[in-house]
Motif scaffolding. Structure first.
Motif, PDB file in Angstrom:
ATOM      1  N   ARG A 110       0.835  -1.204   0.000  1.00 49.61           N
ATOM      2  CA  ARG A 110       0.000   0.000   0.000  1.00 49.61           C
ATOM      3  C   ARG A 110       0.868   1.251   0.000  1.00 49.61           C
ATOM      4  N   LEU A 111       1.958   1.232   0.763  1.00 48.21           N
ATOM      5  CA  LEU A 111       2.875   2.370   0.805  1.00 48.21           C
ATOM      6  C   LEU A 111       3.463   2.626  -0.579  1.00 48.21           C
ATOM      7  N   GLN A 112       3.832   1.562  -1.275  1.00 44.26           N
ATOM      8  CA  GLN A 112       4.369   1.711  -2.626  1.00 44.26           C
ATOM      9  C   GLN A 112       3.324   2.292  -3.575  1.00 44.26           C
ATOM     10  N   ALA A 113       2.082   1.868  -3.396  1.00 47.74           N
ATOM     11  CA  ALA A 113       1.005   2.376  -4.251  1.00 47.74           C
ATOM     12  C   ALA A 113       0.746   3.849  -3.988  1.00 47.74           C
ATOM     13  N   VAL A 114       0.760   4.249  -2.710  1.00 47.72           N
ATOM     14  CA  VAL A 114       0.546   5.659  -2.362  1.00 47.72           C
ATOM     15  C   VAL A 114       1.691   6.510  -2.904  1.00 47.72           C
ATOM     16  N   HIS A 115       2.909   5.998  -2.816  1.00 48.74           N
ATOM     17  CA  HIS A 115       4.057   6.721  -3.371  1.00 48.74           C
ATOM     18  C   HIS A 115       3.882   6.928  -4.877  1.00 48.74           C
ATOM     19  N   ALA A 116       3.398   5.902  -5.567  1.00 53.13           N
ATOM     20  CA  ALA A 116       3.160   6.027  -7.013  1.00 53.13           C
ATOM     21  C   ALA A 116       2.105   7.087  -7.299  1.00 53.13           C
ATOM     22  N   GLU A 117       1.064   7.147  -6.455  1.00 52.64           N
ATOM     23  CA  GLU A 117       0.026   8.166  -6.637  1.00 52.64           C
ATOM     24  C   GLU A 117       0.574   9.555  -6.378  1.00 52.64           C
ATOM     25  N   CYS A 118       1.453   9.708  -5.379  1.00 49.17           N
ATOM     26  CA  CYS A 118       2.107  10.996  -5.129  1.00 49.17           C
ATOM     27  C   CYS A 118       2.890  11.444  -6.363  1.00 49.17           C
ATOM     28  N   THR A 119       3.630  10.509  -6.941  1.00 46.33           N
ATOM     29  CA  THR A 119       4.437  10.808  -8.121  1.00 46.33           C
ATOM     30  C   THR A 119       3.562  11.254  -9.285  1.00 46.33           C
ATOM     31  N   ASP A 120       2.451  10.556  -9.509  1.00 42.55           N
ATOM     32  CA  ASP A 120       1.526  10.923 -10.585  1.00 42.55           C
ATOM     33  C   ASP A 120       0.918  12.301 -10.344  1.00 42.55           C
ATOM     34  N   SER A 121       0.603  12.600  -9.085  1.00 40.49           N
ATOM     35  CA  SER A 121      -0.002  13.895  -8.758  1.00 40.49           C
ATOM     36  C   SER A 121       0.970  15.042  -9.005  1.00 40.49           C
ATOM     37  N   VAL A 122       2.232  14.838  -8.640  1.00 43.94           N
ATOM     38  CA  VAL A 122       3.249  15.869  -8.876  1.00 43.94           C
ATOM     39  C   VAL A 122       3.412  16.111 -10.366  1.00 43.94           C
ATOM     40  N   ARG A 123       3.424  15.047 -11.141  1.00 45.34           N
ATOM     41  CA  ARG A 123       3.550  15.185 -12.589  1.00 45.34           C
ATOM     42  C   ARG A 123       2.361  15.971 -13.163  1.00 45.34           C
ATOM     43  N   ALA A 124       1.160  15.631 -12.724  1.00 45.17           N
ATOM     44  CA  ALA A 124      -0.039  16.325 -13.213  1.00 45.17           C
ATOM     45  C   ALA A 124      -0.057  17.782 -12.752  1.00 45.17           C
ATOM     46  N   LEU A 125       0.394  18.012 -11.517  1.00 46.50           N
ATOM     47  CA  LEU A 125       0.426  19.371 -10.984  1.00 46.50           C
ATOM     48  C   LEU A 125       1.315  20.267 -11.826  1.00 46.50           C
ATOM     49  N   TYR A 126       2.518  19.810 -12.111  1.00 47.91           N
ATOM     50  CA  TYR A 126       3.441  20.660 -12.842  1.00 47.91           C
ATOM     51  C   TYR A 126       3.180  20.682 -14.336  1.00 47.91           C
ATOM     52  N   MET A 144      -3.030  19.206  -6.955  1.00 45.38           N
ATOM     53  CA  MET A 144      -2.434  19.727  -5.733  1.00 45.38           C
ATOM     54  C   MET A 144      -3.138  19.139  -4.510  1.00 45.38           C
ATOM     55  N   ARG A 145      -4.475  19.155  -4.536  1.00 46.39           N
ATOM     56  CA  ARG A 145      -5.249  18.603  -3.426  1.00 46.39           C
ATOM     57  C   ARG A 145      -4.952  17.115  -3.263  1.00 46.39           C
ATOM     58  N   HIS A 146      -4.860  16.411  -4.386  1.00 50.65           N
ATOM     59  CA  HIS A 146      -4.612  14.972  -4.338  1.00 50.65           C
ATOM     60  C   HIS A 146      -3.217  14.694  -3.783  1.00 50.65           C
ATOM     61  N   TRP A 147      -2.217  15.498  -4.167  1.00 55.55           N
ATOM     62  CA  TRP A 147      -0.870  15.288  -3.644  1.00 55.55           C
ATOM     63  C   TRP A 147      -0.815  15.502  -2.131  1.00 55.55           C
ATOM     64  N   VAL A 148      -1.462  16.572  -1.651  1.00 54.78           N
ATOM     65  CA  VAL A 148      -1.471  16.841  -0.215  1.00 54.78           C
ATOM     66  C   VAL A 148      -2.068  15.654   0.543  1.00 54.78           C
ATOM     67  N   ILE A 149      -3.192  15.129   0.056  1.00 51.45           N
ATOM     68  CA  ILE A 149      -3.853  13.998   0.711  1.00 51.45           C
ATOM     69  C   ILE A 149      -2.957  12.767   0.702  1.00 51.45           C
ATOM     70  N   LYS A 150      -2.361  12.467  -0.451  1.00 48.20           N
ATOM     71  CA  LYS A 150      -1.541  11.261  -0.561  1.00 48.20           C
ATOM     72  C   LYS A 150      -0.221  11.404   0.196  1.00 48.20           C
ATOM     73  N   ASN A 151       0.312  12.612   0.253  1.00 51.86           N
ATOM     74  CA  ASN A 151       1.518  12.839   1.045  1.00 51.86           C
ATOM     75  C   ASN A 151       1.241  12.581   2.525  1.00 51.86           C
ATOM     76  N   GLN A 152       0.099  13.065   2.995  1.00 49.93           N
ATOM     77  CA  GLN A 152      -0.288  12.816   4.384  1.00 49.93           C
ATOM     78  C   GLN A 152      -0.501  11.325   4.627  1.00 49.93           C
ATOM     79  N   GLU A 153      -1.123  10.650   3.650  1.00 48.14           N
ATOM     80  CA  GLU A 153      -1.370   9.211   3.789  1.00 48.14           C
ATOM     81  C   GLU A 153      -0.055   8.432   3.822  1.00 48.14           C
ATOM     82  N   PHE A 154       0.901   8.850   3.021  1.00 50.78           N
ATOM     83  CA  PHE A 154       2.209   8.195   2.978  1.00 50.78           C
ATOM     84  C   PHE A 154       2.839   8.196   4.375  1.00 50.78           C
ATOM     85  N   HIS A 155       2.871   9.374   4.991  1.00 49.31           N
ATOM     86  CA  HIS A 155       3.482   9.479   6.315  1.00 49.31           C
ATOM     87  C   HIS A 155       2.647   8.764   7.374  1.00 49.31           C
TER      88      HIS A 155
END
Length: 251
Positions: A110-126, A144-155
């Motif tokens: 699950r952690l690996q999956a959340v990390h992948a979602e963070c990466t996708d969100s950063v790519r879409a953001l920029y 941006m909203r999705h990255w914040v949520i997934k970053n919090q979930e990662f930690h």
């Protein structure tokens, strides 16, 4: 809102976080008085939850209350924020070291999956920001909203996996006090290279955890948090002061 709504923990937490956010972004300026009746009207609540929210904010060091003078904003300094990130880095590093020993294979996946979602969100953001010439835009809001949520979930996944409820509680309190509101404010201020560094840090954390290397995992997390703190302090010191209204209050 009736007084019984004080028992609604989510509502009270939202009130605390909203007031804290306005302290961090300068809407409520250092030294400004926060009157219960004004806040109750602004947030459309009764004075009882406002009173409790101010009590919690005083515990967190964001306001000071004196008899007959009410609550006054005490904004954290760069030194306060730097110290908070340093402590959080040490504690989350410890939690990560423990998590390596206790995290299940399913949670690690699950952690690996959340990390992948963070990466996708950063790519879409920029992609959205770059398409707008490097400026904030409507299209950037959702990634941006999705990255914040997934970053919090990662930690959260990591310190939950530590198996130490006391350590997890302390980290959550530190995160609520400072970093959550600041994080929301600084996302678009994180230039592309900084966001790539954030993803690189997460990758190093995941790699160490997959290898079941507690020392490397602790070091990777500590580096991640403390470098993030350095960025936030630099961003706060360089940001322009919020404009003042005719009354002299920050808008």
């Amino acid at each position: 809102m009736d007084d019984e709504d004080l028992n609604d923990k989510d509502l009270l937490q939202n009130l605390v976080e909203s007031i804290a956010s306005k302290i961090f972004n300068g809407t409520y300026a250092p030294g400004q008085k926060l009157r219960q009746e004004t806040l109750a009207e602004e947030y459309e609540v009764s004075r009882t939850p406002v009173r409790e929210a101010l009590r919690q904010l005083e515990i967190k060091g964001l306001v000071v209350q004196r008899k007959r003078f009410g609550a006054t904003v005490v904004a954290p300094t760069a030194k306060d924020i730097s110290a908070n990130y340093w402590l959080r880095g040490e504690l989350e590093g410890m939690a990560t070291e423990l998590a390596v020993q206790w995290i299940s294979d399913a949670d690690l996946q699950r952690l690996q999956a959340v990390h992948a979602e963070c990466t996708d969100s950063v790519r879409a953001l920029y992609d959205a920001v770059n398409a707008a010439g490097g400026l904030p835009c409507r299209e950037a809001a959702e990634p941006m909203r999705h990255w914040v949520i997934k970053n919090q979930e990662f930690h959260a996944l990591i310190y939950s996996a530590s198996g130490n409820a006391s350590l997890e509680r302390i980290i959550r309190e530190l995160h609520l006090d400072y970093t959550r509101n600041i994080l929301n404010m600084t996302v678009l201020g994180m230039y592309d290279s900084r966001m790539r560094k954030n993803i690189e840090h997460h990758s190093a954390i995941v790699e160490a955890m997959v290898a079941r290397d507690p020392i490397a995992a602790r070091h990777a997390m500590r580096t991640h948090i403390q470098e993030s703190g350095e960025f936030v302090v630099d961003w706060l010191q360089k940001r322009p002061a919020p404009p003042r209204s005719r009354s002299g209050r920050r808008t």
